[in-house]
Design an enzyme around this catalytic site. Structure first.
Site, PDB file in Angstrom:
ATOM      1  N   CYS A 122       0.825  -1.001   0.104  1.00 19.86           N
ATOM      2  CA  CYS A 122       0.147   0.104  -0.031  1.00 19.86           C
ATOM      3  C   CYS A 122       0.834   1.304   0.081  1.00 19.86           C
ATOM      4  CB  CYS A 122      -0.865  -0.034   1.343  1.00 19.86           C
ATOM      5  SG  CYS A 122      -2.102  -1.617   1.341  1.00 19.86           S
ATOM      6  N   HIS A 264      -3.160   6.970   3.346  1.00 21.09           N
ATOM      7  CA  HIS A 264      -3.613   5.838   2.486  1.00 21.09           C
ATOM      8  C   HIS A 264      -5.060   5.431   3.035  1.00 21.09           C
ATOM      9  CE1 HIS A 264      -3.786   1.674   1.169  1.00 21.09           C
ATOM     10  NE2 HIS A 264      -3.716   1.314   2.281  1.00 21.09           N
ATOM     11  N   ASN A 294     -10.404  -0.060   0.065  1.00 24.62           N
ATOM     12  CA  ASN A 294      -8.916  -0.112   0.229  1.00 24.62           C
ATOM     13  C   ASN A 294      -8.014  -0.783  -1.360  1.00 24.62           C
ATOM     14  OD1 ASN A 294      -5.929  -0.537   0.577  1.00 24.62           O
ATOM     15  ND2 ASN A 294      -5.846  -1.451   2.455  1.00 24.62           N
TER      16      ASN A 294
HETATM   17  N1  ACO Z   1     -18.772  -8.719   9.708  1.00 20.19           N
HETATM   18  C1  ACO Z   1     -19.158  -8.847  10.838  1.00 20.19           C
HETATM   19  N2  ACO Z   1     -18.407  -9.203  12.057  1.00 20.19           N
HETATM   20  C2  ACO Z   1     -16.959  -9.177  11.738  1.00 20.19           C
HETATM   21  C3  ACO Z   1     -16.680  -8.887  10.407  1.00 20.19           C
HETATM   22  C4  ACO Z   1     -17.310  -8.648   9.248  1.00 20.19           C
HETATM   23  N3  ACO Z   1     -16.872  -8.404   8.338  1.00 20.19           N
HETATM   24  N4  ACO Z   1     -15.169  -9.035  10.560  1.00 20.19           N
HETATM   25  C5  ACO Z   1     -14.901  -9.205  12.001  1.00 20.19           C
HETATM   26  N5  ACO Z   1     -16.002  -9.472  12.597  1.00 20.19           N
HETATM   27  C6  ACO Z   1     -16.131  -9.632  14.007  1.00 20.19           C
HETATM   28  C7  ACO Z   1     -15.000 -10.359  14.702  1.00 20.19           C
HETATM   29  O1  ACO Z   1     -15.093 -11.742  14.437  1.00 20.19           O
HETATM   30  C8  ACO Z   1     -15.142 -10.026  16.152  1.00 20.19           C
HETATM   31  O2  ACO Z   1     -16.035 -10.713  16.828  1.00 20.19           O
HETATM   32  P1  ACO Z   1     -15.981 -11.224  18.059  1.00 20.19           P
HETATM   33  O3  ACO Z   1     -15.727 -10.131  19.086  1.00 20.19           O
HETATM   34  O4  ACO Z   1     -17.008 -12.165  18.465  1.00 20.19           O
HETATM   35  O5  ACO Z   1     -14.532 -12.199  18.144  1.00 20.19           O
HETATM   36  C9  ACO Z   1     -15.606  -8.691  16.034  1.00 20.19           C
HETATM   37  O6  ACO Z   1     -16.139  -8.393  14.709  1.00 20.19           O
HETATM   38  C10 ACO Z   1     -14.597  -7.634  16.205  1.00 20.19           C
HETATM   39  O7  ACO Z   1     -13.430  -7.842  15.448  1.00 20.19           O
HETATM   40  P2  ACO Z   1     -12.181  -7.072  15.325  1.00 20.19           P
HETATM   41  O8  ACO Z   1     -10.950  -7.757  14.543  1.00 20.19           O
HETATM   42  O9  ACO Z   1     -11.844  -6.648  16.638  1.00 20.19           O
HETATM   43  O10 ACO Z   1     -12.839  -5.662  14.614  1.00 20.19           O
HETATM   44  P3  ACO Z   1     -12.185  -4.251  14.326  1.00 20.19           P
HETATM   45  O11 ACO Z   1     -13.065  -3.314  15.002  1.00 20.19           O
HETATM   46  O12 ACO Z   1     -10.545  -4.259  14.726  1.00 20.19           O
HETATM   47  O13 ACO Z   1     -12.507  -4.326  12.658  1.00 20.19           O
HETATM   48  C11 ACO Z   1     -10.872  -4.681  10.867  1.00 20.19           C
HETATM   49  C12 ACO Z   1     -11.517  -5.192  11.886  1.00 20.19           C
HETATM   50  C13 ACO Z   1     -11.759  -3.796   9.899  1.00 20.19           C
HETATM   51  C14 ACO Z   1     -10.141  -5.496   9.897  1.00 20.19           C
HETATM   52  C15 ACO Z   1      -9.958  -3.299  11.449  1.00 20.19           C
HETATM   53  O14 ACO Z   1      -9.056  -3.990  12.355  1.00 20.19           O
HETATM   54  C16 ACO Z   1      -8.966  -2.876  10.276  1.00 20.19           C
HETATM   55  O15 ACO Z   1      -9.309  -2.090   9.478  1.00 20.19           O
HETATM   56  N6  ACO Z   1      -7.587  -3.141  10.435  1.00 20.19           N
HETATM   57  C17 ACO Z   1      -6.668  -2.663   9.556  1.00 20.19           C
HETATM   58  C18 ACO Z   1      -6.563  -3.456   8.257  1.00 20.19           C
HETATM   59  C19 ACO Z   1      -5.782  -3.164   7.158  1.00 20.19           C
HETATM   60  O16 ACO Z   1      -5.712  -1.862   6.970  1.00 20.19           O
HETATM   61  N7  ACO Z   1      -5.367  -3.889   6.279  1.00 20.19           N
HETATM   62  C20 ACO Z   1      -4.467  -3.920   4.872  1.00 20.19           C
HETATM   63  C21 ACO Z   1      -3.092  -3.537   5.412  1.00 20.19           C
HETATM   64  S1  ACO Z   1      -1.695  -3.570   4.570  1.00 20.19           S
HETATM   65  C22 ACO Z   1      -2.325  -3.073   3.138  1.00 20.19           C
HETATM   66  O17 ACO Z   1      -3.022  -2.060   3.051  1.00 20.19           O
HETATM   67  C23 ACO Z   1      -1.802  -3.743   1.883  1.00 20.19           C
END
Ligand code: ACO
Length: 337
Positions: A122, A264, A294
């Site tokens: 990214c 980003h 993204n």
């Molecule tokens: N739909 C419904 N529920 C979901 C989903 C979904 N799509 N995804 C996760 N959940 C659930 C999880 O299972 C968890 O449930 P639990 O509490 O029963 O275990 C709950 O939601 C919370 O999960 P978290 O992982 O804590 O959610 P968070 O608020 O952190 O959001 C996310 C997750 C969106 C992935 C976030 O962490 C994020 O955006 N991280 C950065 C990712 C990123 O930028 N990646 C690319 C980087 S590298 C590049 O760009 C190439």
């Protein structure tokens, strides 16, 4: 140094095909995986993304890159014959060999140029323009085309709801031109970093020379994205803030000296957290993650291109680009448009 680099033109392209959050919810329900529009919007800010039409073999990473490049050349008042060098930032190439830069070169007919890919995930567009800047400042090139383009839809594991909702396909491009060193409208400074210790946070384990895709690994989805979202979130906020602060300190500037902040586009909550820590007003931050998700190396050039074309960015304004990506890679570029 006698020379500096100026960004002269930009372009962007996305596939026609829209994938809304409801579309994803329907798609992944066939694997027994649940999600919904509300969760995705609340946790990421994403409403929809664009993805290539896999039935259409002409729609590829390099075809999107070519559309974006043509627009950037037109805005810059250049033709393909003017390009000395092509730098193509992508981690989702058309083919591993040859480089996507060479596919693009053929499509554009940029016969005079030499072409190469770089992979900084990214952060790729930032790494691309910083690389281009070095060739321009040293006098080795006058006109460089930098493309940031991805087709992440082909690498998403649709059974992993925490990652499959995040990504979209797209391409952005910029033409950089050699100008005298003290020209006001130029790239002002850059700040790159990477930390290979964090390589496991975002990884496609199989498909490279280290791990062949066997039928067993295919069924385990090891050729698809594996991600530790929570950890990336924390590292991303910290790193984006750090890079922005370094860029400002180096130029003896404060937030008040910036007209626009272009981070980003991974998750609106990451952007909001960074804005809060930097005390940067949200209305001066360019955002397209809601409409495109993204798109990795394409996020910064596409959101920049949109703001140039709709007149939000004006001549002489100061813009800070700030990215992080798999690797971990990160970097900021400060420029005067
Ligand atoms: N739909 C419904 N529920 C979901 C989903 C979904 N799509 N995804 C996760 N959940 C659930 C999880 O299972 C968890 O449930 P639990 O509490 O029963 O275990 C709950 O939601 C919370 O999960 P978290 O992982 O804590 O959610 P968070 O608020 O952190 O959001 C996310 C997750 C969106 C992935 C976030 O962490 C994020 O955006 N991280 C950065 C990712 C990123 O930028 N990646 C690319 C980087 S590298 C590049 O760009 C190439």
């Amino acid at each position: 140094m006698k020379f500096a680099a100026r960004m002269l033109g930009t372009g962007s392209a996305h596939p026609e095909k829209r994938l809304t959050n409801d579309d994803i919810a329907r798609k992944i329900s066939q694997f027994g995986v649940e999600t919904n529009d509300r969760w995705i919007r609340d946790r990421t800010g994403i409403r929809e993304r664009r993805v290539i039409d896999v039935q259409n073999s002409a729609e590829t990473n390099s075809s999107l890159g070519t559309q974006a490049a043509r627009q950037a050349l037109a805005m810059a008042g250049k033709t393909a014959a003017d390009i000395d060098q092509i730098i193509y930032a992508t981690c989702t190439p058309d083919t591993i060999i040859p480089s996507t830069a060479c596919w693009l070169q053929q499509k554009l007919g940029a016969d005079r140029a030499w072409a190469m890919d770089i992979n900084a995930a990214c952060s790729g567009f930032i790494y691309g323009i910083v690389t281009a800047e070095q060739f321009i400042r040293s006098g080795h090139a006058k006109t460089i085309l930098v493309v940031g383009a991805e087709v992440l839809s082909q690498f998403v594991n649709w059974q992993d709801r925490s990652s499959c909702i995040l990504f979209g396909d797209g391409a952005g491009a910029a033409v950089l031109e050699q100008v005298p060193a003290q020209t006001a409208r130029r790239l002002l400074s850059n700040h790159l970093l990477s930390n290979g210790d964090l390589n496991g946070l975002f990884l496609i384990p199989a498909g490279g020379s280290k791990l062949e895709v066997t039928p067993e690994r295919y069924h385990q989805n090891l050729h698809k994205i594996q991600m530790n979202g929570r950890e990336i979130f924390k590292v991303a906020v910290r790193t984006l803030v750090e890079c922005a602060q370094q860029a400002l300190a180096k130029n003896q500037m404060t937030i008040g000296d910036l007209d626009w902040f272009v981070p980003h586009q991974a998750n609106i909550r990451i952007i909001e957290a960074v804005a809060e820590r930097l005390q940067f007003p949200m209305d001066r931050i360019l955002i397209n993650v809601d409409r495109f998700g993204n798109t990795s190396a394409a996020t910064i050039p596409t959101v920049l291109d949109e703001a140039l074309r709709n007149g939000r960015i004006q001549n002489g304004q100061t813009i800070l680009f700030d990215a992080f990506g798999a690797g971990l890679t990160a970097g900021a570029v400060l420029l005067r448009w």
